[in-house]
Design a protein around this motif. Structure first.
Motif, PDB file in Angstrom:
ATOM      1  N   SER A 174       0.900   0.394   9.308  1.00 26.24           N
ATOM      2  CA  SER A 174      -0.377   0.286   8.623  1.00 26.24           C
ATOM      3  C   SER A 174      -0.961   1.678   8.468  1.00 26.24           C
ATOM      4  O   SER A 174      -0.270   2.690   8.681  1.00 26.24           O
TER       5      SER A 174
ATOM      6  N   ASN B 164       1.517  -5.834   3.743  1.00 31.37           N
ATOM      7  CA  ASN B 164       0.710  -6.714   4.593  1.00 31.37           C
ATOM      8  C   ASN B 164       0.861  -8.156   4.118  1.00 31.37           C
ATOM      9  O   ASN B 164       0.798  -8.446   2.926  1.00 31.37           O
TER      10      ASN B 164
ATOM     11  N   SER C 189       0.835  -1.205   0.000  1.00 35.28           N
ATOM     12  CA  SER C 189       0.000   0.000   0.000  1.00 35.28           C
ATOM     13  C   SER C 189       0.869   1.255   0.000  1.00 35.28           C
ATOM     14  O   SER C 189       1.981   1.271   0.569  1.00 35.28           O
TER      15      SER C 189
ATOM     16  N   ASN D 210       1.964  -6.836   9.495  1.00 36.26           N
ATOM     17  CA  ASN D 210       2.103  -5.543   8.815  1.00 36.26           C
ATOM     18  C   ASN D 210       3.568  -5.120   8.858  1.00 36.26           C
ATOM     19  O   ASN D 210       4.185  -5.063   9.940  1.00 36.26           O
TER      20      ASN D 210
END
Length: 453
Positions: A291, A91, A74, A287
């Motif tokens: 996060s 993740n 991400s 993670n």
């Protein structure tokens, strides 16, 4: 006039059909057909497929376990008061889940149906095996009957030829009329036509046997010269019918179909019942670089154990209508069972009386053969002394050879009929061929090599 002596039945066959070294017994050709016949191989493959299909129903009663894994990356962009912050994080997750059905009425009925389907497949394979036994035996004795017919036609041709030659000699010396010669010539031409038809029939019967057993030139052993017909035991037709009701594959299939129909009704009723499952799972989530809510690495482990209860309330009347359908199919299966029992009983009685009638025909034809031989001898003697004409001798010859052909075929029909009787009452097995095979002539021993002097 030269007296023609006719060879007896067994001597004629032995003389004309010497056993070749490559001749095969009934058991040998049956074993060959088991590995070659397409219809039987198809039935065996279907049997194996049905067995595996039946095992699939058991899987619904056993736990299911799944492994899941995932990875994602991400990019987070944050703008606050004119300042922009960007960072990335990953993740990773790994999980295992398991479900054990505790109560599912449909799954239980499916499993029980699978067991019945396995039994049904076995009964279907037995039907195919019995059908193969009868088809091989029928083709085997059809060849022997055609061979006998050809032998007798050729022997009759020889006898008529000698009668024709005798009539010509008698006409030349003035002791007979031209009518005798023409009658003998007409009978000779008719026998020639019969010989051509017999040769073609034998050719066709051999092709049928070759195709069935997968051999290019199958040669069956003839019956032994002194072989008698086996006794029909038990001698009570009701015992045969009773055995059929207990063992016939068609009745077994109909009974199993009724049981499957009953279980189908249980499945329909289960549509109103709740289901209960035991569920368990464990998931590890990691993670990297934080996060959305945190900038630190983290690792979480989530373990869950529980039960799930589902109670169906309303399905648009589908369950009720499905139940009505299965009840109607139950009645159909019950009617099919009744029809199978009646048909098998009728078929068993028909086959039984067919064998009994065949045995009676053999005894009658044996007596007719002796009488026909005596009649021929008497007509020949009467022709020599002038009280009988040539056509009487020719008719006696035809009657004798026809009786011999009928007797040979009747013996084969009794043997095949005995196997068909066991097929009709569902008790036919490959071991039953051993008794028939024991009546065949043994292969001819190879001739000994001459010793040097």
């Amino acid at each position: 006039m030269k007296t023609l002596r006719l060879l007896p039945l067994t001597v004629a066959i032995s003389a004309a059909l010497a056993l070749p070294a490559q001749a095969q017994s009934l058991l040998e050709l049956y074993d060959a057909a088991r590995s070659y016949d397409a219809a039987y191989q198809s039935a065996r493959a279907q049997y194996e497929a049905n067995q595996f299909k039946a095992d699939q129903a058991k899987a619904a009663l056993l736990p299911t376990v799944n492994l899941t894994a995932g990875a994602s990356s991400s990019q987070l962009r944050t703008e606050i008061g004119g300042s922009t912050t960007e960072r990335s994080f990953d993740n990773r997750n790994l999980g295992v889940s398991a479900t054990q059905p505790l109560y599912r009425g449909v799954n239980i009925a499916n499993y029980q149906q699978g067991v019945r389907q396995s039994d049904l497949a076995e009964a279907q394979l037995l039907t195919a095996e019995q059908d193969l036994i009868v088809r091989v035996s029928q083709a085997y004795f059809d060849v022997l009957a055609s061979q006998d017919s050809l032998v007798f036609v050729q022997a009759q041709k020889t006898a008529v030829a000698e009668q024709l030659a005798s009539a010509r000699r008698n006409f030349e010396v003035g002791t007979a009329t031209i009518t005798d010669t023409r009658e003998a010539q007409a009978r000779f031409d008719l026998v020639v036509a019969q010989e051509i038809a017999a040769e073609n029939d034998l050719r066709v019967k051999k092709l049928t046997l070759d195709q069935l057993v997968g051999k290019p030139d199958a040669r069956p052993h003839p019956l032994a010269a002194a072989s008698g017909l086996p006794n029909l035991l038990p001698e009570d037709v009701n015992i045969w019918v009773q055995q059929a009701q207990e063992q016939h594959p068609a009745i077994r299939q109909a009974r199993i179909a009724l049981e499957i129909a009953n279980l189908e009704t249980d499945k329909a009723k289960a549509g109103h019942l709740p289901t209960l499952d035991l569920n368990a799972s464990q998931t590890v989530n990691r993670n990297i670089n934080g996060s959305v809510l945190s900038t630190q690495d983290s690792r979480t482990t989530n373990t869950t154990v529980g039960v799930q209860f589902v109670m169906p309330l309303f399905a648009g009347f589908a369950t009720q209508n499905r139940l009505r359908e299965t009840v109607a199919l139950q009645e159909k299966a019950r009617a099919d069972l009744d029809a199978a029992q009646r048909n098998v009983a009728q078929g068993t009685r028909t086959a039984y009386y067919g064998v009994v009638s065949g045995q009676g025909q053999v005894r009658a034809l044996q007596a007719a053969e002796a009488s026909s031989q005596s009649a021929l001898d008497a007509n020949k003697l009467g022709y020599q002394v002038g009280v009988r004409i040539n056509i009487d001798v020719l008719n006696s010859q035809s009657q004798l050879f026809q009786t011999k052909r009928d007797l040979a075929k009747a013996r084969y029909d009794v043997l095949v009929g005995g196997l068909k009787l066991r097929q009709a009452n569902g008790t036919l097995k490959s071991e039953d061929l051993q008794g028939v095979n024991a009546l065949l002539a043994a292969p001819a021993a190879p001739a000994a090599s001459p010793q040097g002097r």
